[in-house]
Design a protein around this motif. Structure first.
Motif: not given
Lengths: 73, 159
Positions: B43-68
């Motif tokens: 499994a992988l994710t981002l260190g901080n969830r959600p990750a704040i995006l862009g210099h205006d900080r209006r959006l945030a990204l969540k990532v979770v992924q499963h791999d084999r």
């Protein structure tokens, strides 16, 4: 290897990618379960395994927290 | 991504993924599962969830992924990493965690099991988003097939 603020040890790849320990993985699941579902990691795992979310399994918050389960194993 | 050994395959998989994510976020990948094949997905994710995006900080990204990690017949390998599930979500930062909704410009390509949807998001400002709906779930621990969202967009240049 590097020392995190929470006092546990983790590995680093490329100086960036972090490999969590089992304890850190469980803490991660606990934080997100608390944040999105207001329950502990232990409560979420029990509820998930008991099928308590089966009536609406596609709830985004449930799906998100459920996908973090491998971090706690 | 492939490798001569499982750890090499994992390294060759994670490094470009981290580079790609660095286009939109300064967060680093956080992974669990090690560097060898396993009965449970890595499994992988981002260190901080959600990750704040862009210099205006209006959006945030969540990532979770499963791999084999799997054996792979081909010119490269014999080991490769295969993604079995992912959930990329863009939501309003600092708010109620509401996900962004596609408003205009929906365009679907490919089979229904892996459709790409181009969208414009109301109030998104300088961002432009591509959204990929992906229904592909293997044996990654969840009991049902799970529709998940994938969103990609460019990061504004720093001010």
């Amino acid at each position: 290897m590097e020392e995190l603020a929470m006092g546990t040890t983790t590995e680093t790849t490329n100086g960036q990618i972090r490999e969590l320990t089992p304890e850190e993985g469980l803490a991660l699941l606990d934080r997100e379960a608390q944040r999105y579902l207001h329950m502990s990691a232990e409560q979420f795992i029990k509820a998930w395994e008991a099928g308590d979310f089966d009536e609406d399994p596609d709830r985004p918050d449930v799906m998100y927290v459920a996908m973090l389960l491998p971090f706690a194993k | 991504m492939a490798g001569k050994t499982p750890p090499e395959a994992v390294h060759n998989f994670l490094e470009p993924l981290q580079l790609a994510l660095s286009c939109v976020s300064q967060e680093v990948l956080t992974v669990r599962g090690g560097y060898y094949p396993s009965a449970t997905p890595h499994a992988l994710t981002l260190g901080n969830r959600p990750a704040i995006l862009g210099h205006d900080r209006r959006l945030a990204l969540k990532v979770v992924q499963h791999d084999r990690i799997i054996e792979h017949e081909g010119a490269r390998g014999p080991w490769k990493v295969r993604t079995v599930a992912y959930n990329y979500t863009v939501e309003e930062a600092g708010g109620a965690g509401r996900e962004c909704s596609p408003i205009t410009g929906i365009q679907m390509n490919g089979p229904l099991s892996r459709s790409r949807i181009s969208v414009s998001i109301k109030g998104l400002g300088p961002y432009e988003m591509r959204c990929e709906r992906h229904i592909a779930y293997g044996t990654s621990g969840l009991r049902r097939r799970a529709p998940t969202g994938d969103h990609a967009f460019r990061r504004d240049p720093p001010p």
